[in-house]
Design a protein around this motif. Structure first.
Motif, PDB file in Angstrom:
ATOM      1  N   ALA A 133     -11.402 -11.214   0.152  1.00  0.00           N
ATOM      2  CA  ALA A 133     -10.413 -12.187  -0.314  1.00  0.00           C
ATOM      3  C   ALA A 133      -9.250 -11.500  -1.011  1.00  0.00           C
ATOM      4  N   GLU A 134      -9.539 -10.532  -1.879  1.00  0.00           N
ATOM      5  CA  GLU A 134      -8.469  -9.830  -2.591  1.00  0.00           C
ATOM      6  C   GLU A 134      -7.567  -9.050  -1.628  1.00  0.00           C
ATOM      7  N   ASN A 135      -8.171  -8.421  -0.640  1.00  0.00           N
ATOM      8  CA  ASN A 135      -7.375  -7.687   0.344  1.00  0.00           C
ATOM      9  C   ASN A 135      -6.522  -8.634   1.189  1.00  0.00           C
ATOM     10  N   ALA A 136      -7.073  -9.781   1.530  1.00  0.00           N
ATOM     11  CA  ALA A 136      -6.313 -10.775   2.295  1.00  0.00           C
ATOM     12  C   ALA A 136      -5.142 -11.308   1.464  1.00  0.00           C
ATOM     13  N   LYS A 137      -5.385 -11.576   0.179  1.00  0.00           N
ATOM     14  CA  LYS A 137      -4.302 -12.038  -0.695  1.00  0.00           C
ATOM     15  C   LYS A 137      -3.197 -10.988  -0.778  1.00  0.00           C
ATOM     16  N   ALA A 138      -3.603  -9.725  -0.926  1.00  0.00           N
ATOM     17  CA  ALA A 138      -2.618  -8.644  -1.018  1.00  0.00           C
ATOM     18  C   ALA A 138      -1.806  -8.550   0.275  1.00  0.00           C
ATOM     19  N   ALA A 139      -2.473  -8.665   1.415  1.00  0.00           N
ATOM     20  CA  ALA A 139      -1.771  -8.594   2.702  1.00  0.00           C
ATOM     21  C   ALA A 139      -0.796  -9.763   2.856  1.00  0.00           C
ATOM     22  N   ILE A 140      -1.214 -10.959   2.460  1.00  0.00           N
ATOM     23  CA  ILE A 140      -0.336 -12.130   2.539  1.00  0.00           C
ATOM     24  C   ILE A 140       0.850 -11.969   1.604  1.00  0.00           C
ATOM     25  N   ALA A 141       0.606 -11.461   0.399  1.00  0.00           N
ATOM     26  CA  ALA A 141       1.690 -11.259  -0.568  1.00  0.00           C
ATOM     27  C   ALA A 141       2.703 -10.238  -0.047  1.00  0.00           C
ATOM     28  N   LEU A 142       2.209  -9.155   0.555  1.00  0.00           N
ATOM     29  CA  LEU A 142       3.128  -8.157   1.112  1.00  0.00           C
ATOM     30  C   LEU A 142       3.942  -8.740   2.263  1.00  0.00           C
ATOM     31  N   GLU A 143       3.307  -9.593   3.048  1.00  0.00           N
ATOM     32  CA  GLU A 143       4.021 -10.232   4.159  1.00  0.00           C
ATOM     33  C   GLU A 143       5.095 -11.177   3.636  1.00  0.00           C
ATOM     34  N   LYS A 144       4.746 -11.994   2.664  1.00  0.00           N
ATOM     35  CA  LYS A 144       5.694 -12.972   2.113  1.00  0.00           C
ATOM     36  C   LYS A 144       6.828 -12.300   1.340  1.00  0.00           C
ATOM     37  N   THR A 145       6.483 -11.266   0.579  1.00  0.00           N
ATOM     38  CA  THR A 145       7.467 -10.636  -0.290  1.00  0.00           C
ATOM     39  C   THR A 145       8.368  -9.645   0.443  1.00  0.00           C
ATOM     40  N   PHE A 146       7.763  -8.798   1.276  1.00  0.00           N
ATOM     41  CA  PHE A 146       8.529  -7.721   1.895  1.00  0.00           C
ATOM     42  C   PHE A 146       8.656  -7.855   3.410  1.00  0.00           C
ATOM     43  N   GLY A 147       7.993  -8.846   3.985  1.00  0.00           N
ATOM     44  CA  GLY A 147       8.066  -9.030   5.429  1.00  0.00           C
ATOM     45  C   GLY A 147       7.171  -8.085   6.207  1.00  0.00           C
ATOM     46  N   TYR A 148       6.241  -7.433   5.530  1.00  0.00           N
ATOM     47  CA  TYR A 148       5.314  -6.522   6.200  1.00  0.00           C
ATOM     48  C   TYR A 148       4.232  -7.346   6.892  1.00  0.00           C
ATOM     49  N   GLY A 149       3.992  -7.069   8.153  1.00  0.00           N
ATOM     50  CA  GLY A 149       2.958  -7.780   8.883  1.00  0.00           C
ATOM     51  C   GLY A 149       1.571  -7.399   8.391  1.00  0.00           C
ATOM     52  N   THR A 150       0.644  -8.312   8.551  1.00  0.00           N
ATOM     53  CA  THR A 150      -0.725  -8.075   8.099  1.00  0.00           C
ATOM     54  C   THR A 150      -1.361  -6.908   8.840  1.00  0.00           C
ATOM     55  N   GLU A 151      -1.132  -6.830  10.137  1.00  0.00           N
ATOM     56  CA  GLU A 151      -1.682  -5.712  10.935  1.00  0.00           C
ATOM     57  C   GLU A 151      -1.180  -4.382  10.364  1.00  0.00           C
ATOM     58  N   GLU A 152       0.122  -4.310  10.163  1.00  0.00           N
ATOM     59  CA  GLU A 152       0.763  -3.090   9.659  1.00  0.00           C
ATOM     60  C   GLU A 152       0.230  -2.719   8.269  1.00  0.00           C
ATOM     61  N   THR A 153       0.162  -3.691   7.387  1.00  0.00           N
ATOM     62  CA  THR A 153      -0.276  -3.447   6.012  1.00  0.00           C
ATOM     63  C   THR A 153      -1.727  -2.977   5.956  1.00  0.00           C
ATOM     64  N   THR A 154      -2.587  -3.660   6.700  1.00  0.00           N
ATOM     65  CA  THR A 154      -4.007  -3.303   6.641  1.00  0.00           C
ATOM     66  C   THR A 154      -4.271  -1.943   7.284  1.00  0.00           C
ATOM     67  N   ARG A 155      -3.546  -1.624   8.348  1.00  0.00           N
ATOM     68  CA  ARG A 155      -3.709  -0.293   8.957  1.00  0.00           C
ATOM     69  C   ARG A 155      -3.219   0.795   8.012  1.00  0.00           C
ATOM     70  N   ALA A 156      -2.092   0.533   7.345  1.00  0.00           N
ATOM     71  CA  ALA A 156      -1.559   1.516   6.399  1.00  0.00           C
ATOM     72  C   ALA A 156      -2.525   1.721   5.234  1.00  0.00           C
ATOM     73  N   ALA A 157      -3.088   0.646   4.711  1.00  0.00           N
ATOM     74  CA  ALA A 157      -4.050   0.757   3.610  1.00  0.00           C
ATOM     75  C   ALA A 157      -5.282   1.533   4.059  1.00  0.00           C
ATOM     76  N   SER A 158      -5.738   1.278   5.274  1.00  0.00           N
ATOM     77  CA  SER A 158      -6.900   1.990   5.807  1.00  0.00           C
ATOM     78  C   SER A 158      -6.601   3.478   5.988  1.00  0.00           C
ATOM     79  N   ALA A 159      -5.389   3.797   6.480  1.00  0.00           N
ATOM     80  CA  ALA A 159      -5.002   5.204   6.651  1.00  0.00           C
ATOM     81  C   ALA A 159      -4.933   5.907   5.293  1.00  0.00           C
ATOM     82  N   LEU A 160      -4.397   5.221   4.289  1.00  0.00           N
ATOM     83  CA  LEU A 160      -4.357   5.803   2.945  1.00  0.00           C
ATOM     84  C   LEU A 160      -5.772   6.048   2.414  1.00  0.00           C
ATOM     85  N   MET A 161      -6.683   5.133   2.692  1.00  0.00           N
ATOM     86  CA  MET A 161      -8.075   5.298   2.253  1.00  0.00           C
ATOM     87  C   MET A 161      -8.693   6.538   2.900  1.00  0.00           C
ATOM     88  N   LYS A 162      -8.472   6.696   4.200  1.00  0.00           N
ATOM     89  CA  LYS A 162      -9.059   7.830   4.933  1.00  0.00           C
ATOM     90  C   LYS A 162      -8.478   9.160   4.470  1.00  0.00           C
TER      91      LYS A 162
END
Length: 182
Positions: A133-162
């Protein structure tokens, strides 16, 4: 007025009618008539209120049925998109409800799609619905605020984790901080 004449007649039978007593009886008769009119008005307003409440109850039931249908549609879409069953699907549905109750997303279907993307793209989730839920909220907030797509945001977060460690929520915060800095 008929009642005041009745009072006067009763008083005449028993003795002479006093004019002040007659006036008091006439005033009481007028007040009783006014009270009757007021009661009729109250009953009319109460009837209208009951009709309005009935219409509101029907609207509430209709909204509940619509909400349930929307929820079922979103839950089915979530199950199809993630392939989850049992406890995993329950956790995803809890995450969907939490995100919706928090005011994120346009509707349950959009939130379900976001949950599915988070589940698909973010590695090493703990399996706790709160993390999803927290990750979904963060992805939605990034999409609404900066126009970043959810696919893009979640892949970037995953790449940073790796590549650099941390969890998805921390890395989404880093993405937001980077977007703020330009």
């Amino acid at each position: 007025m008929a009642k005041s004449k009745t009072y006067e007649l009763m008083l005449r039978i028993g003795g002479k009618a006093d004019s002040s007593l007659r006036k008091a009886c006439e005033a009481a008769d007028a007040q009783l008539a006014s009270l009757g009119e007021t009661a009729e008005k109250i009953m009319s307003v109460a009837g209208t209120a009951m009709k309005t409440l009935g219409a509101a109850a029907v609207a509430g039931v209709t909204a509940s049925v619509t909400s349930y249908a929307e929820y079922e549609q979103a839950a089915k879409g979530l199950a199809s998109a993630t392939g989850a069953t049992g406890k995993a699907l329950e956790n995803q549905e809890k995450a969907m409800q939490a995100v919706y109750k928090s005011g994120y997303g346009e509707n349950l279907e959009d939130i379900a799609k976001t949950i599915a993307v988070v589940e698909r793209n973010v590695d090493n989730l703990s399996g706790k619905w709160t993390e999803t839920a927290e990750n979904a909220k963060a992805a939605i907030a990034l999409e609404k605020t900066f126009g970043y797509g959810t696919e893009e945001t979640t892949r970037a977060a995953s790449a940073l984790m790796k590549n650099f460690g941390g969890d998805a929520a921390t890395n989404m915060s880093l993405i937001a901080a980077g977007a703020q800095k330009g």
